[in-house]
Write an enzyme that holds these catalytic residues in place. Sequence first.
Site, PDB file in Angstrom:
ATOM      1  CB  ILE A 149     -13.992  22.952  76.120  1.00  0.00           C
ATOM      2  CG1 ILE A 149     -14.712  24.203  76.599  1.00  0.00           C
ATOM      3  CG2 ILE A 149     -13.859  22.980  74.616  1.00  0.00           C
ATOM      4  CD1 ILE A 149     -14.086  25.499  76.108  1.00  0.00           C
ATOM      5  CG  ASP A 150     -11.628  18.521  79.124  1.00  0.00           C
ATOM      6  OD1 ASP A 150     -12.668  17.872  78.909  1.00  0.00           O
ATOM      7  OD2 ASP A 150     -10.516  18.191  78.670  1.00  0.00           O
ATOM      8  CE  LYS A 151     -13.238  22.800  88.121  1.00  0.00           C
ATOM      9  NZ  LYS A 151     -13.034  22.104  89.402  1.00  0.00           N
ATOM     10  NE  ARG A 252      -6.643  17.306  80.072  1.00  0.00           N
ATOM     11  CZ  ARG A 252      -7.474  17.225  81.098  1.00  0.00           C
ATOM     12  NH1 ARG A 252      -8.783  17.367  80.917  1.00  0.00           N
ATOM     13  NH2 ARG A 252      -7.009  17.002  82.314  1.00  0.00           N
TER      14      ARG A 252
END
Length: 341
Positions: A149-151, A252
């Site tokens: 998962i993204d930062k 997103r």
Amino acid sequence: MADDDLITDDELYEHYSFKAGKGQEPLRVDKFLMNFVENASRNKVQQAAKDGNIFVNGVAVKANHRVKANDEVKVMFAHPPHEYLLVPEPIPLDIVYEDEELIIINKPAGLVVHPGHGNYQGTLINGLIYHFQHLPMNSSDRPGLVHRIDKDTSGLLVVAKTEEAMNHLAKQFFNKTSEREYVALVWGNLTEDEGTITGHIGRHPKNRLQMAVFPDGSQGKEAITHYKVLERFGYVTLVSCRLETGRTHQIRAHFTYIGHPLFNDERYGGDKILKGTTSAKYKQFVENCFKILPRQALHAKTLGVEKPSTGQMLRFDSEIPQDMQQCIEKWRNYLSNREVE
């Protein structure tokens, strides 16, 4: 061009590789790379060209070489990328569950999952290899990782402890049998109470740090996001998202594509006031929300995977973190005060 200018795999390591899009107008290779490599300076790019480290279609080129449609551009160095030089670090991990086959971790926002450009230390992987010995390598040589998962997204992540578990879990994600629900705050008032967003997702042709949706399927990979409205706040909406596929930046990119970027998602333009009034009071209110939640409003809330050895379904749920919860509460109060007025 002399033969010794051609790439030889035993001498150089690939650090970046890009393919120019079909509509690429001729553009200097240094400018082309500046568009696609995060934190790159013009000097560094030009120095790399001078040192013979930039290749177009397998041939070393100078900084003023013009990239054309469909060209393959690679940046190669004599040392491996930093992301392969893994160093164990005593990073605290929020372990929700652990058995002999897998680990479920609740990742905080701000923690990068694996080393990459600009983040060679302090990642989840650095912490994992400190706390756990002999994690299996995935196809990208990243220990234990099945998905990421993204930062700046918080939430649940599964890590494999054995080779068998790695293969089994990877198949679950590929066959779409794993269960994942995210909670997001998006700009605007969604028309429907629930729906499905479809559209292939691939790298943005002009900005490599973004993903773009290609509804005609000409590029990228199939992506499907199901959503349901949880709460409406007039100018923003709280939604639950269930992923059928797991593409980079899927939620997103999909919500940006339908005109509802995630709240405070800087990379996709959600860090600006996209809906609401022009009053100074409202502007201040939104700025305060941005300060409380200095990241995209996205949390991987639930995760369900089959235990590889038994086939038993393991389901996990996590609390929405405080920064996102406070932001939601502020919108809730704003809406109730506005309705009173």
